[in-house]
Design a protein around this motif. Structure first.
Motif, mmCIF file in Angstrom:
data_model
loop_
_atom_site.group_PDB
_atom_site.id
_atom_site.type_symbol
_atom_site.label_atom_id
_atom_site.label_comp_id
_atom_site.label_asym_id
_atom_site.label_seq_id
_atom_site.Cartn_x
_atom_site.Cartn_y
_atom_site.Cartn_z
ATOM 1 N N LYS A 188 -7.326 3.181 -6.471
ATOM 2 C CA LYS A 188 -8.119 3.354 -4.685
ATOM 3 C C LYS A 188 -9.333 3.547 -5.478
ATOM 4 O O LYS A 188 -10.198 3.354 -4.820
ATOM 5 C CB LYS A 188 -7.630 4.333 -4.092
ATOM 6 C CG LYS A 188 -7.412 5.728 -4.730
ATOM 7 C CD LYS A 188 -7.286 6.521 -3.201
ATOM 8 C CE LYS A 188 -7.066 8.472 -4.199
ATOM 9 N NZ LYS A 188 -6.601 9.402 -3.317
ATOM 10 N N SER B 204 5.835 6.484 0.233
ATOM 11 C CA SER B 204 5.840 6.799 -1.289
ATOM 12 C C SER B 204 5.749 6.069 -1.830
ATOM 13 O O SER B 204 7.190 4.420 -1.853
ATOM 14 C CB SER B 204 6.458 8.293 -1.234
ATOM 15 O OG SER B 204 7.911 7.931 -1.961
ATOM 16 N N SER C 148 0.424 -0.907 0.047
ATOM 17 C CA SER C 148 -0.214 -0.402 -0.209
ATOM 18 C C SER C 148 1.045 1.060 -0.338
ATOM 19 O O SER C 148 1.992 1.772 0.456
ATOM 20 C CB SER C 148 -0.769 0.209 1.434
ATOM 21 O OG SER C 148 -1.441 -1.092 1.349
ATOM 22 N N THR D 165 1.120 5.114 1.016
ATOM 23 C CA THR D 165 0.804 5.808 1.699
ATOM 24 C C THR D 165 1.702 8.092 1.880
ATOM 25 O O THR D 165 2.087 7.534 1.421
ATOM 26 C CB THR D 165 0.730 5.160 3.494
ATOM 27 O OG1 THR D 165 2.275 5.581 3.716
ATOM 28 C CG2 THR D 165 0.414 4.280 3.489
ATOM 29 N N ASP D 166 1.108 8.594 2.801
ATOM 30 C CA ASP D 166 1.672 9.503 2.587
ATOM 31 C C ASP D 166 2.907 9.154 3.077
ATOM 32 O O ASP D 166 4.138 10.122 3.108
ATOM 33 C CB ASP D 166 0.898 10.523 3.732
ATOM 34 C CG ASP D 166 -0.403 10.734 3.553
ATOM 35 O OD1 ASP D 166 -0.184 11.516 1.688
ATOM 36 O OD2 ASP D 166 -1.817 11.065 3.858
ATOM 37 N N GLN D 167 3.054 8.070 4.478
ATOM 38 C CA GLN D 167 4.313 7.690 5.063
ATOM 39 C C GLN D 167 5.089 6.750 3.902
ATOM 40 O O GLN D 167 6.733 6.798 4.369
ATOM 41 C CB GLN D 167 4.246 6.845 6.967
ATOM 42 C CG GLN D 167 3.961 8.181 7.252
ATOM 43 C CD GLN D 167 1.857 8.095 6.983
ATOM 44 O OE1 GLN D 167 1.317 7.257 6.863
ATOM 45 N NE2 GLN D 167 1.349 9.629 7.553
ATOM 46 N N THR E 144 -2.536 0.446 -4.146
ATOM 47 C CA THR E 144 -1.492 -0.768 -4.087
ATOM 48 C C THR E 144 -1.024 -1.107 -4.564
ATOM 49 O O THR E 144 -1.611 -1.348 -6.492
ATOM 50 C CB THR E 144 -2.317 -1.993 -3.273
ATOM 51 O OG1 THR E 144 -3.677 -1.663 -2.199
ATOM 52 C CG2 THR E 144 -2.290 -3.617 -3.103
ATOM 53 N N VAL F 199 -0.347 8.105 -3.587
ATOM 54 C CA VAL F 199 -1.464 7.273 -1.739
ATOM 55 C C VAL F 199 -2.855 6.821 -2.212
ATOM 56 O O VAL F 199 -3.870 7.473 -3.511
ATOM 57 C CB VAL F 199 -1.625 8.741 -1.403
ATOM 58 C CG1 VAL F 199 -1.932 8.550 0.021
ATOM 59 C CG2 VAL F 199 0.273 9.824 -0.932
ATOM 60 N N GLY F 200 -3.074 6.113 -1.507
ATOM 61 C CA GLY F 200 -4.776 4.995 -1.160
ATOM 62 C C GLY F 200 -3.977 4.095 -2.264
ATOM 63 O O GLY F 200 -4.924 2.838 -2.553
#
Length: 598
Positions: free
Chosen positions: A568, A548, A542, A544-546, A588, A585-586
């Motif tokens: 997403k 990239s 995944s 995410t913001d954390q 997969t 982001v979001g």
């Protein structure tokens, strides 16, 4: 002359542009063409093809109708009818007759038309037509049963609407003429029989010539086109209005000869029909005057349209399917969806003229009546099919599906990952033994030859937006890609990179016939399956913001293969050298990695 050339260019350009806009924004094409034609014609007065083309207008419409009907009848393979099942057989036989009767009664008692005009228009309005219903089905992603019923009703009934109208017109015309004698009736029947003979002769003749090598490949499409026109004109010259019967019989004859060139002819008729449908629909709508347009809002026409929508169609389906295994919700959906399209409008325009010439003055509202029904049904059914099918639980997953051709350890395990992501997936292979991988992992599969002409009836392609060819043989993957371009489009066809020294040792292939390269250079059949045998696993990461996508690429272990991104939004993107695929982001990311890669 310059003005006429400009108008012809404008008609063709607006027609094709309308088709492109409809495809680009996922709109019913016929709605876009209707709006464009009305804007170019009665609204802004840019052109009036009927006046601009003069004496050419009617012959062009007539020949176009003949070619469009040939298109429909070329799909009428009797082997397919036998396998369609009881509900479809009932709908295309009893249902068609009921639709004709109910439509004729509504036209006479509600639209206030004479019996002659009513029975002609009733025959025309039984046609839904594949050119309208198939794009709607692909957008709505119906489940196989209702999709099959609507699809085959459109294809099978399509050639017969005009036929019923022809016979209704001829018989009623003879019955209303005082000087009718047995000789005139016999002349009509002989002319109709001759039209059948002409259709069989031309159909069989073309098929025999193609099969025995008397026609080179580059001449096949032109010969089919000119032969259809010849059959139409010759039959119509002998007995007016029988040209439609001749070209329909010609198409049916070719369809049931099962010749090897039938695929080429289908590609031809699809291409020529798209152009004709576009141009003729623009011509017909642009030729309407404002009075005709305003007359659509006449109470009689509105009442007729409502009756056809809410009474005639549902009643036809419910009565004709009594005693079948159709569920109530399936009957409800099929009873609601019946968009009329290009064939109804072109054939009604054809008959409006000859009915007026025969002295039936009430035929003057035929174009208004037909356009009102066509526009109403296409807009209402086009925009309600998806919503209604979801409410009734008759639509498939909204996510774009993937059809995987070729069963192997890699492809089946990849299909399992897609299945876990709730993405519709199907593995197709002609070998029952190779499909053992799919059976073991409980992945949906189909044991069939994907290139067989029966594929359309064995596999419902509607849920699948992508096709990926992942067999061991590069030449076979390329053949699959080139064959399914009309169904999926080049952007949604993928195949594995060439193996060069393995498989069938194919060293190069033209990009014009191959699909887009899947994954990355070197990720061929042998390499991917060796990785599976070596313990490589499918990994879902995944973004995410954390964490990239850039960081993910930096952390990616050498030897891993990037496969696809599950967005997403529900859409998917395969990694390919021709795609600049990036994850947001979001999303997969699906990859094939070593088991110790955490």
């Amino acid at each position: 002359m310059e003005s006429l050339l400009f108008k012809l260019m404008l008609i063709g350009s607006l027609g094709v542009l309308s088709q492109w806009v409809a495809w680009r924004f996922r709109l019913p094409a016929i709605v876009v063409m209707a709006i464009v034609g009305l804007m170019a014609g009665p609204i802004f007065g840019i052109m009036n093809p009927q006046n601009d083309l003069g004496e050419l207008y009617s012959p062009l419409i007539s020949i176009a109708v003949g070619i469009i009907l040939f298109e429909g009848s070329l799909s009428l393979d009797l082997r397919e009818i036998r396998g369609l099942g009881k509900p479809i057989f009932r709908i295309v036989s009893i249902g068609a007759l009921l639709a004709w009767l109910l439509g004729s009664l509504a036209a006479h008692y509600v639209a206030d038309l004479s019996w002659a005009v009513s029975f002609v228009i009733g025959g025309i309005f039984i046609v839904t037509g594949p050119t309208v219903i198939l794009p709607l089905l692909r957008q709505a992603k119906l489940k196989p049963r209702p999709a099959a019923i609507l699809k085959w009703e459109g294809i099978i009934v399509d050639p017969f609407g005009a036929l019923i109208a022809v016979f209704a017109f001829e018989f009623i015309k003879f019955l209303t003429i005082d000087t009718v004698t047995f000789a005139t009736v016999l002349a009509f029947l002989t002319g109709s029989l001759l039209a059948v003979v002409i259709g069989v002769f031309f159909g069989y003749g073309v098929g025999w010539m193609f099969e025995n090598g008397f026609v080179p490949e580059f001449l096949k499409s032109p010969i089919v086109l000119i032969t259809v026109i010849m059959a139409f004109v010759l039959s119509d010259t002998v007995m007016h209005e029988t040209g439609l019967l001749a070209v329909t019989v010609m198409g049916m004859t070719l369809a049931n000869m099962h010749i090897s060139s039938i695929g080429d002819m289908r590609h031809f008729k699809e291409n020529i029909s798209i152009l004709l449908v576009s141009a003729i629909f623009i011509m017909l709508t642009a030729s309407l005057n404002r009075e005709t347009l305003l007359s659509i809002f006449d109470w009689n026409i509105i009442a007729f349209i409502l009756l056809m929508l809410f009474v005639a169609r549902p009643l036809t389906i419910f009565l004709s399917t009594i005693g079948t295994d159709l569920q109530f919700k399936e009957k409800l959906l099929v009873g609601w969806i019946a968009p009329r399209g290009i064939v109804a409008l072109t054939v009604s325009g054809y008959f409006a003229g000859i009915l007026l010439e025969a002295g039936f003055d009430d035929a003057v509202i035929l174009t208004s009546l037909t356009f009102g029904l066509v526009f109403s049904t296409v807009v209402i059914h086009g925009f309600s099919l998806g919503w209604m099918s979801k409410k009734l639980g008759l639509s498939t997953e909204s996510k774009p599906g993937v059809l995987i051709v070729g069963s192997s350890k890699f492809s089946v395990n990849f299909a399992k990952v897609l299945q876990d992501l709730n993405i519709p997936v199907l593995v197709s292979d002609s070998s029952w033994s190779r499909l053992s991988h799919a059976r073991r992992l409980d992945v949906p599969y189909e044991n069939c030859e994907i290139l067989s002409e029966q594929t359309d009836y064995q596999i419902d392609l509607t849920p699948f937006e992508y096709m990926i060819s992942v067999t061991e043989y590069d030449s076979y993957n390329t053949l699959i890609s080139s064959t399914f371009v009309p169904s999926f489009g080049r952007e949604h066809l993928y195949q594995l990179p060439l193996q060069v020294n393995q498989g069938d040792h194919l060293e190069d292939v033209s990009k014009h016939i191959s699909g887009k390269q899947l994954f990355e250079e070197g990720a061929n059949w042998t390499s991917l399956n060796e990785k599976i045998n070596g313990g490589y696993m499918f990994k879902k990461t995944s973004i995410t913001d954390q964490y990239s996508f850039k960081q993910y690429l930096a952390d990616r272990e050498e030897g891993s293969v990037l496969l696809m991104v599950a967005r997403k939004s529900g859409s998917i993107d395969f990694f390919s050298p021709s795609n600049d695929t990036k994850a947001e982001v979001g999303d997969t990311v699906i990859s094939l990695t070593k088991p110790n890669n955490h």
